[in-house]
Design a protein around this motif. Sequence first.
Motif, PDB file in Angstrom:
ATOM      1  N   ILE A   1       0.942  -1.092   0.075  1.00 58.04           N
ATOM      2  CA  ILE A   1      -0.039  -0.026  -0.034  1.00 58.04           C
ATOM      3  C   ILE A   1       0.949   1.191   0.004  1.00 58.04           C
ATOM      4  O   ILE A   1       0.276   2.392  -0.159  1.00 58.04           O
TER       5      ILE A   1
ATOM      6  N   GLU B   1       2.866   3.322  -1.914  1.00 52.87           N
ATOM      7  CA  GLU B   1       3.187   3.170  -3.265  1.00 52.87           C
ATOM      8  C   GLU B   1       4.797   3.562  -3.793  1.00 52.87           C
ATOM      9  O   GLU B   1       4.968   3.359  -4.921  1.00 52.87           O
ATOM     10  N   THR B   2       5.075   4.190  -2.911  1.00 52.43           N
ATOM     11  CA  THR B   2       6.759   4.655  -3.062  1.00 52.43           C
ATOM     12  C   THR B   2       7.664   3.310  -3.641  1.00 52.43           C
ATOM     13  O   THR B   2       8.685   3.667  -4.215  1.00 52.43           O
TER      14      THR B   2
ATOM     15  N   SER C   1       8.009   1.969  -8.088  1.00 54.33           N
ATOM     16  CA  SER C   1       9.158   2.494  -8.891  1.00 54.33           C
ATOM     17  C   SER C   1      10.390   2.053  -8.330  1.00 54.33           C
ATOM     18  O   SER C   1      11.371   1.620  -9.194  1.00 54.33           O
TER      19      SER C   1
ATOM     20  N   ILE D   1      -5.388   1.607  -2.238  1.00 57.51           N
ATOM     21  CA  ILE D   1      -4.772   2.112  -3.248  1.00 57.51           C
ATOM     22  C   ILE D   1      -5.520   1.039  -4.509  1.00 57.51           C
ATOM     23  O   ILE D   1      -4.754   1.119  -5.666  1.00 57.51           O
TER      24      ILE D   1
END
Lengths: 479, 479, 479
Positions: A361, A363-364, A367, A389
Amino acid sequence: MSNDAYVPHPDRLLPSDPAVRDIARGLYAEMKDQPIVSPHGHVDPRLLLDDEPFRDPTSLFITPDHYVNRLLHARGVDLADLGVGRGPLDEQDSRKAWGLLAEHWHAFAGTPSRYWMEHEFSEVFGLTTVLNPRTADAMYDELADKLTRPEFRPRALFDQFKIQVMATTDDPTDDLAPHDALAADAAFTGRVIPTFRPDKYLEAGRSDFPGLSDALGEAAGVDVSTYDGYHEAMRARRLYFRDHGAVSSDHAHMDPGTARLPLEDARRLYSQARGGTIGEADAVALRRHLLGDQARLAAEDGLVMTLHPAVYRNHSEKMFQKFGPDVGFDIPVAVDFVHHVAPMLNDVGHDPNFRTVLFTIDETVFSREIAPLAGVYPSVYAGAPWWFIDAPDAILRYRRAVSETIGYSRTSGFIDDTRAFCSIPARHDMSRRLDATHLAGLVAEHRMRHEDALELVATLPDQQPREVFRLGAAGEKNS
Amino acid sequence: MSNDAYVPHPDRLLPSDPAVRDIARGLYAEMKDQPIVSPHGHVDPRLLLDDEPFRDPTSLFITPDHYVNRLLHARGVDLADLGVGRGPLDEQDSRKAWGLLAEHWHAFAGTPSRYWMEHEFSEVFGLTTVLNPRTADAMYDELADKLTRPEFRPRALFDQFKIQVMATTDDPTDDLAPHDALAADAAFTGRVIPTFRPDKYLEAGRSDFPGLSDALGEAAGVDVSTYDGYHEAMRARRLYFRDHGAVSSDHAHMDPGTARLPLEDARRLYSQARGGTIGEADAVALRRHLLGDQARLAAEDGLVMTLHPAVYRNHSEKMFQKFGPDVGFDIPVAVDFVHHVAPMLNDVGHDPNFRTVLFTIDETVFSREIAPLAGVYPSVYAGAPWWFIDAPDAILRYRRAVSETIGYSRTSGFIDDTRAFCSIPARHDMSRRLDATHLAGLVAEHRMRHEDALELVATLPDQQPREVFRLGAAGEKNS
Amino acid sequence: MSNDAYVPHPDRLLPSDPAVRDIARGLYAEMKDQPIVSPHGHVDPRLLLDDEPFRDPTSLFITPDHYVNRLLHARGVDLADLGVGRGPLDEQDSRKAWGLLAEHWHAFAGTPSRYWMEHEFSEVFGLTTVLNPRTADAMYDELADKLTRPEFRPRALFDQFKIQVMATTDDPTDDLAPHDALAADAAFTGRVIPTFRPDKYLEAGRSDFPGLSDALGEAAGVDVSTYDGYHEAMRARRLYFRDHGAVSSDHAHMDPGTARLPLEDARRLYSQARGGTIGEADAVALRRHLLGDQARLAAEDGLVMTLHPAVYRNHSEKMFQKFGPDVGFDIPVAVDFVHHVAPMLNDVGHDPNFRTVLFTIDETVFSREIAPLAGVYPSVYAGAPWWFIDAPDAILRYRRAVSETIGYSRTSGFIDDTRAFCSIPARHDMSRRLDATHLAGLVAEHRMRHEDALELVATLPDQQPREVFRLGAAGEKNS
């Protein structure tokens, strides 16, 4: 009243730019009618085994849905008035709870909860009005009426939803009798498979760890007074699950740590945990070691290991004491996958039988960590956005964060992860629309050939999760 | 020259897609003329009490605006040449500073600083050229001339801006005489309210803590030689502020920690802090305990508690020594709200009298922590993007990060947080345009009904902050 | 077959909205033909010195490109089959590797690797088909044929690419003879400059640190048995590099820590490191001190200091043992710049001779830390997105994250950072297209005047990196 009329728009979630929308419509059309493969979720298998009618709209749509309850609670509604922590509500209280939802429905505008539910109202139940205090009673009546009809019983809906595979989430000590009964039932053609979820049996610092490990040993028929016995019991129960159709295990701890201890330390700490004398830091260390053990067992038995870490459960002690877990007070925290899964991937990450799917969860990490890991380890897949999310903008952020490193092929496919049975088609449909939107953007910006996008979506909803979760081809029931 | 002509475009910040822009225009039109409610900011109340003309363009637009100064400094300009750390500049130096801004103005293209200032130039001061070295002198002259006119005095602008409520930020020892005078002034119909900002009185590790706590005690008429006395003094000063119109307290520490100490430890550490002997770690522990105390007091007195944590203040010691604080060398750091606010929310988070608004510059916490917290605790609201991220793309990221979990109703409403008085309408207008843009996108993608969006914006700028900050209905002055 | 025909679209990466695309086309047209300035990369200077033909398509496009290999490996391809860890492949194996790429090429759809390579196929080599198993052999043949021609030798391509400056990355002990030879070669008009990359000589905990420091001392002609000698050797080698054309040093440690030790501690720990007895934590402390020393030396010699921290190198020990470093198993981790660079910036951050460029793969720091730092310290620039995030969506996220705080002027300009020589023009072109897309969006939303955007792009690709990296005007070779 005319402005109460409402059905969701056929182009919803597709891009508003007409040229891009046309591409997206074409891509979505390829996906729309593919069957549903749901490799991870929380529906109770007895729902399908018993095939009882749903009781009423409130117990179907509100009481068990913590996405809905939590926002109502934040807006001042008492959870008890929604049925939380009580038995089923009587007709009057159930209708009253429904009225509370209607009263606050405007505050859900733009949320996936409202989006899913409106999809369900319209596409599953054929309602044609928006929920508000004016329409609430009529909608309640119409839903209540329909729930009594055979075509709205769970099995009929399962077929209507075109669910081919649906995984449940189960305790390691469960005998999986409902799964067996469903598999044996010639009248039920779906495939409902269990998932091995041993979280609490790894939390060595829990005060009830001795009893939990005893129960595990009992289920396995193994003496768990030692670490080695416990490990053997875990192996046995995983195999039991696999033999009853499971394809994966699921793990949701505060962190995804998998650091190994020297064997003697593991044995010693296990004994302390059994004796209730383990310290806090040692309990964390042992839990991480035991999660590493699960990975070793996964490399043996081939169950796909899904990690759902880094949620601060029951943030409000008061609400936990009053209502128990899963009532909306679970809050995500930041997570570091790279260091935490390194021991595991160095242990079994190159074993062709081992496979793990990383969910987050935070989000960082998409990527920064998950895409780079899934883009090089053959055993690692990037899980679809989860929980808070699993929502349109966040899903697009996910695709835009991971696709540049790993495309679509190293992602898990859509996971609904829901306990709300009727939301399953709405959630899968949302995912398909958003993939169409993402890919249409790439096509429109000449970053992907149209034919490549078409080829991708032709098998995306159905085949991608089948491959990642080793589900085999369509048509199989439990092995 | 013709290419020096410039006024901001009426559709600025609205979506460029014509169909979506049409929707956004309609939504913006509903918000454009609503009054300004500003529940948190840094304007000096004496500005309105004295109602003196602004001195010159440089002291109005440049010297006190660290957003502007910092980028000029990064590009090689000496802060002193902009008036920082000096008294007011004389005419020649003021014009020279203005020329520096003009020379570097191209480098501000796309920044909110330039956007706001161009809004001010055009909509407040009626200028019709772009700032550059060719136009600098004429613009300076025209501004300087206008600043002498009565319609550009602070009170006239306050009315022109349609500010109904404006909060200032004030020291706990302040007697709030300017606020009282403004409230008593029948000629001034606006509402200017103080905010209780006790930061430095909680920083037990400061070398001047003994003197600060003495001053607090003196203001409260309470002996602060003990922790209990200090706590009583805090209670008294908060009530004093509340009685003089305050609706909130503001707290900006390095972290939002609220962990409680055992009472005896708090007392002991307080004594050490008073004696100047407290250790670094203990000072942090005591500060977190004291912040938890502020929350308890907030549950008593009803002041809304705003948290603005996680900024590394005065990153450059050299510049701090030369120019003091607030000259642009404050840099945000990562923050964890979930663990840090847990003790506070477990203490008073379910008290209906307690309310907190969580602000962040670390955008990662919006979807991960703040929205999940504000979406379940009735006492928690998600603050609007702050400081460096009070900017168009960041504001849209915020809406897209939090709306899927909490919609709009659990957000703070727009907060300008500015010391630049003339930028207030520009900032509020920017926020309204961006909300229109965000919502128009949802409508165009059929994720929100057009009528729901229209209903939302009808009260969003005005009512949302009134409700969150307990400001009561329009028309009230200080109680 | 007709659907195998493919050349990249001229509007690729530009916005799909026609009105915005028109603006973007105009901005891109201003940038498209500007020369390439590449201040940081990993091409071997001997490539240009020797000017030998490239051997074959596989050794040019696959074997050394870990972006490509890693995704193939994740999909089940053995790295050895791509030539990794082997000498050059023979014709049969090379063609087989090429076939593997073709077989998996669909999985690269939407990735920058495929985008760059398709650009190269078309614009550098004139191919007109898409890579797939049907076209693989013919494309291999055509490429292999062209690689034998003079116009596809490295120097001819260097000219065709319009590269004016290309920096390599070099070991501090390197004598830089290839650079000297190229600079002295009147037939070669390009400027190929070294970069000082001392990473491993700062990693005091490496078992080979004594040997490494000895080698450094030998290259410098300085006795490195003491910290002071080591420091002097570093100074000498940096000056050697500067005298041979270098304009920057590059530093890629696990963190960007620059905390200084008391001199006696540095000396003591250095001695321990030389003796192989330094502890793990002390080795990190000494490395951070030594990085701070590099900053001091940079303030003396004027080399621009680029930081590329926070990558967990060789995450898979097994693959490291089998294939060595740089084969795709480097995974980014979260990073904190604010605290880590504070000692350095307090030491030399206001020295006009000091300059640093901060690069990150952890996108969270762009708006939170890097833009705020680069927007106030005259010595700090925000580096372009690096490695995994040197990709279209990520680049746009970067521009949208930093531009609101620092515009374009405090950014590094595009950095290709590549070892894939033929990808250089594709990468620079991608960056220009995306800047056009970002700016066109600002113009279309009336957030930036069209003339300001045009003025910006007129010098952006060429001048911005020249200024940031102190490269001087066009036309200069090594000084």
